[in-house]
Design a protein around this motif. Sequence first.
Motif, short mmCIF file in Angstrom:
data_model
loop_
_atom_site.label_atom_id
_atom_site.label_comp_id
_atom_site.label_asym_id
_atom_site.label_seq_id
_atom_site.Cartn_x
_atom_site.Cartn_y
_atom_site.Cartn_z
N PRO A 86 -3.82 -49.43 -14.83
CA PRO A 86 -3.19 -48.41 -15.67
C PRO A 86 -3.73 -48.46 -17.10
CG PRO A 86 -1.68 -50.23 -15.26
CD PRO A 86 -2.89 -50.50 -14.43
N ASN A 87 -3.49 -47.37 -17.83
CA ASN A 87 -4.00 -47.28 -19.20
C ASN A 87 -3.50 -48.40 -20.09
OD1 ASN A 87 -5.63 -45.10 -18.95
ND2 ASN A 87 -3.96 -43.64 -19.26
N ASP A 88 -2.23 -48.79 -19.88
CA ASP A 88 -1.63 -49.79 -20.77
C ASP A 88 -1.69 -51.20 -20.17
OD1 ASP A 88 -0.03 -49.33 -18.68
OD2 ASP A 88 1.85 -49.16 -19.82
N THR A 89 -2.68 -51.44 -19.32
CA THR A 89 -2.75 -52.72 -18.64
C THR A 89 -2.86 -53.90 -19.62
OG1 THR A 89 -3.95 -54.04 -17.02
CG2 THR A 89 -5.27 -52.58 -18.37
N ASN A 90 -2.23 -54.98 -19.24
CA ASN A 90 -2.38 -56.22 -20.00
C ASN A 90 -3.49 -57.10 -19.42
OD1 ASN A 90 -0.44 -55.88 -21.97
ND2 ASN A 90 1.19 -56.40 -20.50
N ARG A 112 -6.70 -57.54 -19.25
CA ARG A 112 -7.88 -56.98 -19.90
C ARG A 112 -9.13 -57.83 -19.71
NH1 ARG A 112 -7.21 -52.58 -23.19
NH2 ARG A 112 -5.05 -51.93 -23.23
N LYS A 148 -11.29 -48.02 -18.10
CA LYS A 148 -10.32 -48.61 -19.04
C LYS A 148 -11.03 -49.63 -19.94
CE LYS A 148 -7.43 -46.14 -17.06
NZ LYS A 148 -7.48 -46.18 -15.65
N GLU A 174 -15.66 -46.84 -21.37
CA GLU A 174 -14.72 -47.71 -22.09
C GLU A 174 -14.89 -49.21 -21.82
OE1 GLU A 174 -12.58 -46.46 -24.39
OE2 GLU A 174 -13.37 -44.48 -23.97
#
Lengths: 227, 299
Positions: A22-26, A28, A47, A67
Amino acid sequence: MNVIDLSRTPLREVNSRLQKLPNDTNERLWKLINVHGEHACAVGLTKPIEVQIDGHIGYYCGGMNQEATIVVNGQCGVGLAENIMSGEVRVKGNASAAAGATGQGGLIVIEGDAGTRCGISMKGVDIVVGGSVGAMSAFMAQAGSLVVCGDAGANLGDSLYEARIYVQGKVESLGADCVEKKMTPHHLAKLERLLKRAGINGDPSKFKRFGSARKLYNFHVDNVDAY
Amino acid sequence: MCGIVGLFVKNPALQSKLGAHLETMLIGMSERGPDSAGIAVYHSPVAQGRSKLTLFNADDAYPWRKLAGDLGAGLSVETDVSQKGNHALLTAEASESKVIEWLHANRPDVRIMGYGKLMEVYKDMGLPGEVAKKYGLQKMSGTHAIGHTRMATESAVTTEHSHPFTPAPDMCLVHNGSLSNHNNLRKWLRKQGQTFDTDNDSEVAARYFAYRLSEGASLNEALEAGLTDLDGFFTFTMGTKDGFAVVRDGIACKPAVLAENDDWVAMASEFRSLAYLPNIEKAKIWEPAPATVYTWSLH
């Protein structure tokens, strides 16, 4: 950090997992191990995650990247980061043929050498090569910059549309319509920024700049006999 | 499309593992060539005065023992034969030319896959792993070996059109690509006394190099000459009794990767086939440059 062992997890599953974050993934930071030269590894990522690949990798690694930051701790096969849109793909070793083919944006850093046709048909990507590039590099390149800290093989920039080519070492030969151009302060500053961004050592003052003579853009009536 | 692999062992301690490593490399090229596979292995040289031939007949029940017996009686020499799938390994106490002459006259139904003092050649249909298993590649020791996996795109899947091509004693060639001047070259080679088994362009290349070598060229010189005389796309890997060579055409669009360390030299169409070689992490790995000849020799 998430570590995925490719000797246990099928490549499609790995790619799918990375693509579906998801866009707000932790999550990373990812590391792929036991990659054994797999093709199409870490492709189509969209992402801003970082993927480290340990070992030598096969064809089309990091293709269509957006990205994401991808770092290969090894060598890589044909078509590294082909059609990259944005983000960064870095190879610590050498890259095979057609690295950065048709790339539209982002940054590719090859710390070692690149094979033939590096940056073929590049359309806006910046490519910085710490070593040398093979024959026919930047073939039909349209936009973006190719920086070569070592030497360039035969027919550099053949049938070039636009794109800027900077070479620090020797150029074996230039391709059709590729010419040496004056290094202006504007280009020097851009080159300096690119080297810095790529973290590659090079002395900007030693580079030569090459570009399109723009003579192949239109049909020239004097050449009618050639057809 | 096809896949090529080659392994040349520099450290004698690794010779016993030659077949096992080549099998892994060959399996790595399954996706590039799932239809058929061929291997040439340089191992177990026969004694002075003897010759070794790999023979083929599609019939699994072909009477190989009778062939060996008849050959022995015909030439008054000692022979030995062992069957592997639809191939047979024949050794005889006679020169290979005498054996070949006898086979042509008395067994036209048998195809000679390879001959010499140490090279054995097996080609068969099926996945590379299955072919390797059928012919016991894993247990073969030796100095060097070459393999080819084929995905047929333009002609039938037959052993006849499969690589490696073996135009001379202990010599084999595998090819990825296509030649555009093979008809003219074939004509020219025929004038020089070369004979052809197939209409295949790769066979022309194999016989071209065999001809150059027979004229006294070194492996290096033969391949350099090929860069001028052969027109088309190619990545070649070639084996001779004591040599191993790789060369690509000037455009180099047919893939190739080379790797080398103190123990071995390996070639493959893709890195996947090299990934499991011992100490590959520390080997020098590079892409062979266009129009550049790479050779290694046992001596």
